[in-house]
Design a protein around this motif. Structure first.
Motif, PDB file in Angstrom:
ATOM      1  N   ASN A   6       0.821  -1.206   0.000  1.00 32.90           N
ATOM      2  CA  ASN A   6       0.000   0.000   0.000  1.00 32.90           C
ATOM      3  C   ASN A   6       0.859   1.261   0.000  1.00 32.90           C
ATOM      4  OD1 ASN A   6      -2.457  -1.510   0.251  1.00 32.90           O
ATOM      5  ND2 ASN A   6      -1.990  -1.771   2.419  1.00 32.90           N
ATOM      6  N   ARG A   7       0.342   2.319  -0.616  1.00 29.77           N
ATOM      7  CA  ARG A   7       0.966   3.648  -0.627  1.00 29.77           C
ATOM      8  C   ARG A   7       2.356   3.633  -1.249  1.00 29.77           C
ATOM      9  NH1 ARG A   7      -1.274   2.362   3.855  1.00 29.77           N
ATOM     10  NH2 ARG A   7       0.736   1.917   4.839  1.00 29.77           N
ATOM     11  N   VAL A   8       2.566   2.783  -2.233  1.00 35.09           N
ATOM     12  CA  VAL A   8       3.847   2.689  -2.937  1.00 35.09           C
ATOM     13  C   VAL A   8       3.818   3.635  -4.119  1.00 35.09           C
ATOM     14  CG1 VAL A   8       5.324   1.149  -4.301  1.00 35.09           C
ATOM     15  CG2 VAL A   8       4.249   0.317  -2.193  1.00 35.09           C
TER      16      VAL A   8
ATOM     17  N   GLU B 276       7.136  -3.808  -0.076  1.00 36.69           N
ATOM     18  CA  GLU B 276       6.242  -3.597   1.060  1.00 36.69           C
ATOM     19  C   GLU B 276       5.646  -2.184   1.045  1.00 36.69           C
ATOM     20  OE1 GLU B 276       8.369  -4.747   4.617  1.00 36.69           O
ATOM     21  OE2 GLU B 276       8.266  -6.881   4.069  1.00 36.69           O
ATOM     22  N   ASP B 277       4.830  -1.875   2.037  1.00 43.51           N
ATOM     23  CA  ASP B 277       4.127  -0.596   2.133  1.00 43.51           C
ATOM     24  C   ASP B 277       5.084   0.598   2.161  1.00 43.51           C
ATOM     25  OD1 ASP B 277       1.817  -2.140   2.383  1.00 43.51           O
ATOM     26  OD2 ASP B 277       1.594  -1.771   4.533  1.00 43.51           O
TER      27      ASP B 277
ATOM     28  N   PHE C 183      14.851 -17.817 -10.738  1.00 42.28           N
ATOM     29  CA  PHE C 183      14.521 -16.463 -10.287  1.00 42.28           C
ATOM     30  C   PHE C 183      14.823 -16.353  -8.793  1.00 42.28           C
ATOM     31  CE2 PHE C 183      10.983 -15.586 -13.641  1.00 42.28           C
ATOM     32  CZ  PHE C 183      11.951 -15.431 -14.615  1.00 42.28           C
ATOM     33  N   ARG C 184      15.453 -15.262  -8.409  1.00 37.47           N
ATOM     34  CA  ARG C 184      15.804 -15.032  -7.000  1.00 37.47           C
ATOM     35  C   ARG C 184      14.899 -13.959  -6.424  1.00 37.47           C
ATOM     36  NH1 ARG C 184      21.878 -14.600  -6.049  1.00 37.47           N
ATOM     37  NH2 ARG C 184      21.159 -15.114  -3.965  1.00 37.47           N
ATOM     38  N   GLN C 185      14.566 -14.103  -5.158  1.00 42.42           N
ATOM     39  CA  GLN C 185      13.676 -13.173  -4.471  1.00 42.42           C
ATOM     40  C   GLN C 185      14.408 -11.892  -4.099  1.00 42.42           C
ATOM     41  OE1 GLN C 185      10.221 -13.752  -3.770  1.00 42.42           O
ATOM     42  NE2 GLN C 185      10.702 -15.302  -5.298  1.00 42.42           N
ATOM     43  N   THR C 186      13.737 -10.775  -4.301  1.00 42.96           N
ATOM     44  CA  THR C 186      14.233  -9.462  -3.887  1.00 42.96           C
ATOM     45  C   THR C 186      13.124  -8.807  -3.087  1.00 42.96           C
ATOM     46  OG1 THR C 186      15.597  -9.284  -5.869  1.00 42.96           O
ATOM     47  CG2 THR C 186      15.089  -7.231  -4.703  1.00 42.96           C
ATOM     48  N   ILE C 187      13.447  -8.328  -1.898  1.00 37.22           N
ATOM     49  CA  ILE C 187      12.433  -7.710  -1.036  1.00 37.22           C
ATOM     50  C   ILE C 187      12.859  -6.289  -0.706  1.00 37.22           C
ATOM     51  CG2 ILE C 187      11.193  -7.838   1.153  1.00 37.22           C
ATOM     52  CD1 ILE C 187      11.813 -10.871   1.144  1.00 37.22           C
TER      53      ILE C 187
END
Length: 190
Positions: free
Chosen positions: A55-57, A72-73, A99-103
């Motif tokens: 949210n609110r990105v 994330e928010d 594919f590798r995860q990016t957070i």
């Protein structure tokens, strides 16, 4: 649901778009993508299958979010910043299983033209400077600049540089929030 999609954009059936989100010119949201509420998706943005946007990105113009990216928010993604999702791509070898995860964690900012190499995390409220190339994870509240990106300091929740004059505590010049530096990490004092 109530959201705005510019007539030049494509939002595939099977994607999820939150209330009050605005999707501007020439963008494409693929089936299986999820975009939260009150987001701004700029011009020429691509969001792939499986990507989750909180949210609110705010995603500025010319940004592509490939499978494996989670945002994330309250994150800001600057104009023309880049995500990757495979470490060693070759056009003649399919590596979708690699594919590798990016957070990108809550409240983080990625500056214009920065590159985030896949498999890394950007900590909450971290600030990655314009043009930086992130090859390893960035700590929460860290300021990371350069190529390769290196941590050069700390920032407050709202993005002001923090000065730990006594080596332990710093205060945001705008909000007055106090931050503690312990064992190479900072936290917001409650």
């Amino acid at each position: 649901m109530k959201f705005f999609v510019h007539p030049t954009s494509v939002v595939d059936d099977g994607s999820q778009i939150g209330n009050n989100t605005r999707i501007w010119h020439f963008s494409h949201i693929m089936q299986g993508a999820s975009v939260g509420e009150n987001c701004i998706i700029g011009q020429n943005v691509f969001i792939a299958n499986g990507v989750v946007v909180g949210n609110r990105v705010k995603i500025q113009n010319n940004v592509s979010l490939y499978t494996g990216v989670t945002v994330e928010d309250d994150v800001f993604l600057g104009p023309s910043m880049v995500f990757t999702n495979v470490n060693n791509p070759r056009s003649f070898i399919e590596r979708k299983s690699e594919f590798r995860q990016t957070i990108i964690h809550k409240g983080a900012t990625i500056g214009a033209n920065a590159t985030i190499v896949c498999g890394n995390e950007i900590g909450q409220y971290a600030l990655v400077g314009a043009g930086a190339v992130v090859t390893k994870s960035v700590k929460p509240f860290a300021l990371a600049i350069g190529n390769p990106a290196r941590q050069t300091g700390w920032v407050s929740r709202i993005g002001h540089k923090l000065n730990f004059n006594d080596g332990v505590m710093a205060q945001c010049p705008e909000t007055g929030e106090t931050y503690l530096l312990e064992n190479g990490n900072i936290s917001l004092k409650s």
